[in-house]
Write a protein that holds these residues in place. Sequence first.
Motif, PDB file in Angstrom:
ATOM      1  N   ASP A 114       0.818  -1.215   0.000  1.00  0.00           N
ATOM      2  CA  ASP A 114       0.000   0.000   0.000  1.00  0.00           C
ATOM      3  C   ASP A 114       0.851   1.264   0.000  1.00  0.00           C
ATOM      4  O   ASP A 114       0.378   2.339   0.367  1.00  0.00           O
ATOM      5  N   ILE A 115       2.093   1.144  -0.414  1.00  0.00           N
ATOM      6  CA  ILE A 115       2.990   2.303  -0.465  1.00  0.00           C
ATOM      7  C   ILE A 115       2.472   3.273  -1.531  1.00  0.00           C
ATOM      8  O   ILE A 115       1.979   2.850  -2.580  1.00  0.00           O
ATOM      9  N   GLN A 116       2.592   4.557  -1.242  1.00  0.00           N
ATOM     10  CA  GLN A 116       2.169   5.583  -2.194  1.00  0.00           C
ATOM     11  C   GLN A 116       3.267   6.622  -2.366  1.00  0.00           C
ATOM     12  O   GLN A 116       3.987   6.933  -1.417  1.00  0.00           O
ATOM     13  N   VAL A 117       3.367   7.139  -3.559  1.00  0.00           N
ATOM     14  CA  VAL A 117       4.210   8.306  -3.821  1.00  0.00           C
ATOM     15  C   VAL A 117       3.257   9.472  -4.000  1.00  0.00           C
ATOM     16  O   VAL A 117       2.362   9.435  -4.846  1.00  0.00           O
ATOM     17  N   LEU A 118       3.433  10.491  -3.167  1.00  0.00           N
ATOM     18  CA  LEU A 118       2.605  11.690  -3.262  1.00  0.00           C
ATOM     19  C   LEU A 118       3.379  12.746  -4.039  1.00  0.00           C
ATOM     20  O   LEU A 118       4.503  13.083  -3.679  1.00  0.00           O
ATOM     21  N   ARG A 119       2.783  13.237  -5.097  1.00  0.00           N
ATOM     22  CA  ARG A 119       3.448  14.210  -5.969  1.00  0.00           C
ATOM     23  C   ARG A 119       2.521  15.383  -6.235  1.00  0.00           C
ATOM     24  O   ARG A 119       1.376  15.222  -6.625  1.00  0.00           O
ATOM     25  N   ARG A 120       3.052  16.589  -6.038  1.00  0.00           N
ATOM     26  CA  ARG A 120       2.282  17.806  -6.298  1.00  0.00           C
ATOM     27  C   ARG A 120       2.703  18.353  -7.657  1.00  0.00           C
ATOM     28  O   ARG A 120       3.866  18.643  -7.897  1.00  0.00           O
ATOM     29  N   THR A 121       1.719  18.475  -8.557  1.00  0.00           N
ATOM     30  CA  THR A 121       1.962  19.002  -9.894  1.00  0.00           C
ATOM     31  C   THR A 121       0.935  20.082 -10.170  1.00  0.00           C
ATOM     32  O   THR A 121      -0.263  19.825 -10.076  1.00  0.00           O
ATOM     33  N   ALA A 122       1.407  21.265 -10.479  1.00  0.00           N
ATOM     34  CA  ALA A 122       0.530  22.408 -10.769  1.00  0.00           C
ATOM     35  C   ALA A 122      -0.495  22.612  -9.657  1.00  0.00           C
ATOM     36  O   ALA A 122      -1.677  22.844  -9.920  1.00  0.00           O
ATOM     37  N   GLY A 123      -0.048  22.485  -8.412  1.00  0.00           N
ATOM     38  CA  GLY A 123      -0.917  22.724  -7.271  1.00  0.00           C
ATOM     39  C   GLY A 123      -1.821  21.565  -6.902  1.00  0.00           C
ATOM     40  O   GLY A 123      -2.515  21.616  -5.895  1.00  0.00           O
ATOM     41  N   GLN A 124      -1.827  20.519  -7.707  1.00  0.00           N
ATOM     42  CA  GLN A 124      -2.678  19.362  -7.443  1.00  0.00           C
ATOM     43  C   GLN A 124      -1.846  18.210  -6.891  1.00  0.00           C
ATOM     44  O   GLN A 124      -0.797  17.867  -7.448  1.00  0.00           O
ATOM     45  N   LEU A 125      -2.323  17.598  -5.806  1.00  0.00           N
ATOM     46  CA  LEU A 125      -1.639  16.468  -5.201  1.00  0.00           C
ATOM     47  C   LEU A 125      -2.199  15.184  -5.788  1.00  0.00           C
ATOM     48  O   LEU A 125      -3.414  14.993  -5.831  1.00  0.00           O
ATOM     49  N   LYS A 126      -1.292  14.320  -6.273  1.00  0.00           N
ATOM     50  CA  LYS A 126      -1.756  13.042  -6.790  1.00  0.00           C
ATOM     51  C   LYS A 126      -0.998  11.920  -6.108  1.00  0.00           C
ATOM     52  O   LYS A 126       0.129  12.107  -5.626  1.00  0.00           O
ATOM     53  N   SER A 127      -1.622  10.756  -6.066  1.00  0.00           N
ATOM     54  CA  SER A 127      -1.056   9.591  -5.415  1.00  0.00           C
ATOM     55  C   SER A 127      -0.707   8.547  -6.468  1.00  0.00           C
ATOM     56  O   SER A 127      -1.529   8.236  -7.334  1.00  0.00           O
ATOM     57  N   ILE A 128       0.500   8.008  -6.381  1.00  0.00           N
ATOM     58  CA  ILE A 128       0.951   6.967  -7.302  1.00  0.00           C
ATOM     59  C   ILE A 128       1.195   5.718  -6.464  1.00  0.00           C
ATOM     60  O   ILE A 128       1.991   5.734  -5.526  1.00  0.00           O
ATOM     61  N   LYS A 129       0.508   4.639  -6.797  1.00  0.00           N
ATOM     62  CA  LYS A 129       0.589   3.395  -6.031  1.00  0.00           C
ATOM     63  C   LYS A 129       1.898   2.653  -6.316  1.00  0.00           C
ATOM     64  O   LYS A 129       2.427   2.695  -7.419  1.00  0.00           O
ATOM     65  N   PHE A 130       2.387   1.971  -5.270  1.00  0.00           N
ATOM     66  CA  PHE A 130       3.593   1.142  -5.377  1.00  0.00           C
ATOM     67  C   PHE A 130       3.354  -0.130  -4.576  1.00  0.00           C
ATOM     68  O   PHE A 130       3.136  -0.079  -3.377  1.00  0.00           O
ATOM     69  N   ARG A 131       3.363  -1.271  -5.276  1.00  0.00           N
ATOM     70  CA  ARG A 131       3.171  -2.572  -4.626  1.00  0.00           C
ATOM     71  C   ARG A 131       4.513  -3.293  -4.583  1.00  0.00           C
ATOM     72  O   ARG A 131       5.001  -3.783  -5.589  1.00  0.00           O
ATOM     73  N   TYR A 132       5.056  -3.381  -3.397  1.00  0.00           N
ATOM     74  CA  TYR A 132       6.374  -3.996  -3.192  1.00  0.00           C
ATOM     75  C   TYR A 132       6.396  -5.449  -3.655  1.00  0.00           C
ATOM     76  O   TYR A 132       7.372  -5.909  -4.250  1.00  0.00           O
ATOM     77  N   ALA A 133       5.296  -6.198  -3.405  1.00  0.00           N
ATOM     78  CA  ALA A 133       5.251  -7.616  -3.768  1.00  0.00           C
ATOM     79  C   ALA A 133       5.428  -7.813  -5.269  1.00  0.00           C
ATOM     80  O   ALA A 133       6.056  -8.783  -5.706  1.00  0.00           O
ATOM     81  N   ASP A 134       4.883  -6.890  -6.072  1.00  0.00           N
ATOM     82  CA  ASP A 134       5.054  -6.994  -7.523  1.00  0.00           C
ATOM     83  C   ASP A 134       6.524  -6.853  -7.908  1.00  0.00           C
ATOM     84  O   ASP A 134       7.038  -7.623  -8.723  1.00  0.00           O
ATOM     85  N   ILE A 135       7.187  -5.882  -7.334  1.00  0.00           N
ATOM     86  CA  ILE A 135       8.604  -5.653  -7.626  1.00  0.00           C
ATOM     87  C   ILE A 135       9.417  -6.865  -7.176  1.00  0.00           C
ATOM     88  O   ILE A 135      10.304  -7.335  -7.883  1.00  0.00           O
TER      89      ILE A 135
END
Length: 183
Positions: free
Chosen positions: A141-162
């Motif tokens: 359930d790891i997430q990368v939080l990234r702010r782009t043009a004032g908007q916060l977005k979440s990018i999922k990261f599943r360690y088990a897949d890696i």
Amino acid sequence: MKKPLIILLFCLVFKAGFVVAETTQYFLQPGDVLSVSVWKEEDLQRVLLVRPDGGISFPLVGDIQASGKTVENVRQIITRKLATLIPDVQVSVALQELNGNLIYVVGKVNRPGVFPFSQNVDVLQALGMAGGATAFAALNDIQVLRRTAGQLKSIKFRYADIEKGRNLQQNILLQSGDTVLVP
């Protein structure tokens, strides 16, 4: 706990052994420090901090936007603006301190914190920089939080897949200001 850490270290070593040299340019960020000097002009030598708004100020040039530009881009802009005032102007710009590229790793990791980086860092490497995940981390359930043009977005990261060699494209390169959240 030992298995995920061993796998993390293996992935980092494995990846490091097969990296193809990339020709990446460093783009200035707020917090970086530049040294600017004009040849034969002692009054035009400055150490400049890239401000939070991304700008720098230089005598006879005024304010210029430095964030998102390379050191060479900044040198060219300063040279072009000074050329109308100083014949055959020679400008040198050097990156004196690299303080702008920061990532944050928070949550259930062994050493949460702020990490400066000067070369490309992906999610798995950021987890390694933070000492790996704790035994209670929700690795899928790891997430990368990234702010782009004032908007916060979440990018999922599943360690088990890696770990299984699947869905490797989720191991994205982090950008300055990204937060890796390990719940």
